[in-house]
Write a protein that holds these residues in place. Structure first.
Motif, mmCIF file in Angstrom:
data_model
loop_
_atom_site.group_PDB
_atom_site.id
_atom_site.type_symbol
_atom_site.label_atom_id
_atom_site.label_comp_id
_atom_site.label_asym_id
_atom_site.label_seq_id
_atom_site.Cartn_x
_atom_site.Cartn_y
_atom_site.Cartn_z
ATOM 1 N N MET A 1 0.825 -1.192 0.000
ATOM 2 C CA MET A 1 0.000 0.000 0.000
ATOM 3 C C MET A 1 0.874 1.262 0.000
ATOM 4 O O MET A 1 0.507 2.248 -0.609
ATOM 5 C CB MET A 1 -0.931 -0.027 1.207
ATOM 6 N N TYR A 2 2.024 1.181 0.684
ATOM 7 C CA TYR A 2 2.905 2.346 0.728
ATOM 8 C C TYR A 2 3.390 2.735 -0.662
ATOM 9 O O TYR A 2 3.479 3.918 -0.982
ATOM 10 C CB TYR A 2 4.118 2.092 1.625
ATOM 11 N N ARG B 1 -1.521 -4.935 -6.580
ATOM 12 C CA ARG B 1 -0.476 -5.483 -5.712
ATOM 13 C C ARG B 1 -0.764 -5.169 -4.255
ATOM 14 O O ARG B 1 -0.619 -6.017 -3.384
ATOM 15 C CB ARG B 1 0.885 -4.926 -6.117
ATOM 16 N N ALA B 2 -1.195 -3.952 -3.976
ATOM 17 C CA ALA B 2 -1.473 -3.541 -2.595
ATOM 18 C C ALA B 2 -2.665 -4.301 -2.025
ATOM 19 O O ALA B 2 -2.668 -4.660 -0.843
ATOM 20 C CB ALA B 2 -1.731 -2.042 -2.536
ATOM 21 N N ARG B 3 -3.663 -4.550 -2.846
ATOM 22 C CA ARG B 3 -4.900 -5.190 -2.374
ATOM 23 C C ARG B 3 -4.969 -6.680 -2.705
ATOM 24 O O ARG B 3 -5.993 -7.299 -2.469
ATOM 25 C CB ARG B 3 -6.110 -4.480 -2.993
ATOM 26 N N TRP C 1 -2.247 -0.858 -7.383
ATOM 27 C CA TRP C 1 -3.423 -1.062 -6.536
ATOM 28 C C TRP C 1 -3.696 -2.560 -6.379
ATOM 29 O O TRP C 1 -3.979 -3.036 -5.285
ATOM 30 C CB TRP C 1 -4.627 -0.339 -7.117
ATOM 31 N N GLY D 1 7.410 -1.950 -8.360
ATOM 32 C CA GLY D 1 6.070 -2.443 -8.054
ATOM 33 C C GLY D 1 5.427 -3.123 -9.248
ATOM 34 O O GLY D 1 4.791 -4.170 -9.115
ATOM 35 N N PHE E 1 1.818 2.239 -3.508
ATOM 36 C CA PHE E 1 0.702 2.869 -4.208
ATOM 37 C C PHE E 1 0.563 4.330 -3.776
ATOM 38 O O PHE E 1 0.433 5.227 -4.611
ATOM 39 C CB PHE E 1 -0.596 2.102 -3.942
#
Length: 128
Positions: free
Chosen positions: A1-2, A52-54, A50, A114, A4
């Motif tokens: 999340m960081y 990847r973060a979620r 996004w 990322g 993103f």
């Protein structure tokens, strides 16, 4: 999340910079129209970050692998076709243009990392 959030902040700074240039008269509507395809192409990758973060699957792994290689190719080609970089080279010389481009690319390294991780290093995500 960081990651993103970092890239969203970069987008905000970039758009803010364009707005300031526009207000000062150094960036017009035609400049924006010229830059728009590159802006859309580059920041389309926010979808992957996004995901990847979620831990979400958006499009396919093969799509993101191709996108990653297209981004890498654009990094190599951009100095030869982007008017801003050409202007820096004409005014300040090749060395300063390379330094400026190197700094811009270094700031974007987390973005590229990322994308790479999402496309190539998330096999658990892409299993059916």
């Amino acid at each position: 999340m960081y990651l993103f959030i970092y890239v969203v902040l970069l987008v905000g700074l970039g758009l803010g910079n364009k707005a300031l240039q526009s207000l000062s008269g150094h960036y017009g509507l035609m400049d924006f129209v010229t830059d728009l395809p590159l802006i859309v192409f580059t920041y389309f990758g926010l979808i992957a970050l996004w995901g990847r973060a979620r831990q979400g699957r958006y499009l396919t792994a093969n799509f993101w692998k191709g996108y990653f290689f297209a981004i890498l190719l654009s990094i190599v080609i951009l100095p030869f076709v982007q008017p801003e970089l050409q202007q820096i080279m004409a005014e300040a010389g090749s060395l300063q243009m390379l330094v400026a481009y190197g700094v811009m690319s270094a700031v974007m390294l987390p973005y590229y990392w990322g994308l790479y991780r999402y496309a190539f290093r998330s096999p658990q995500l892409w299993r059916d």
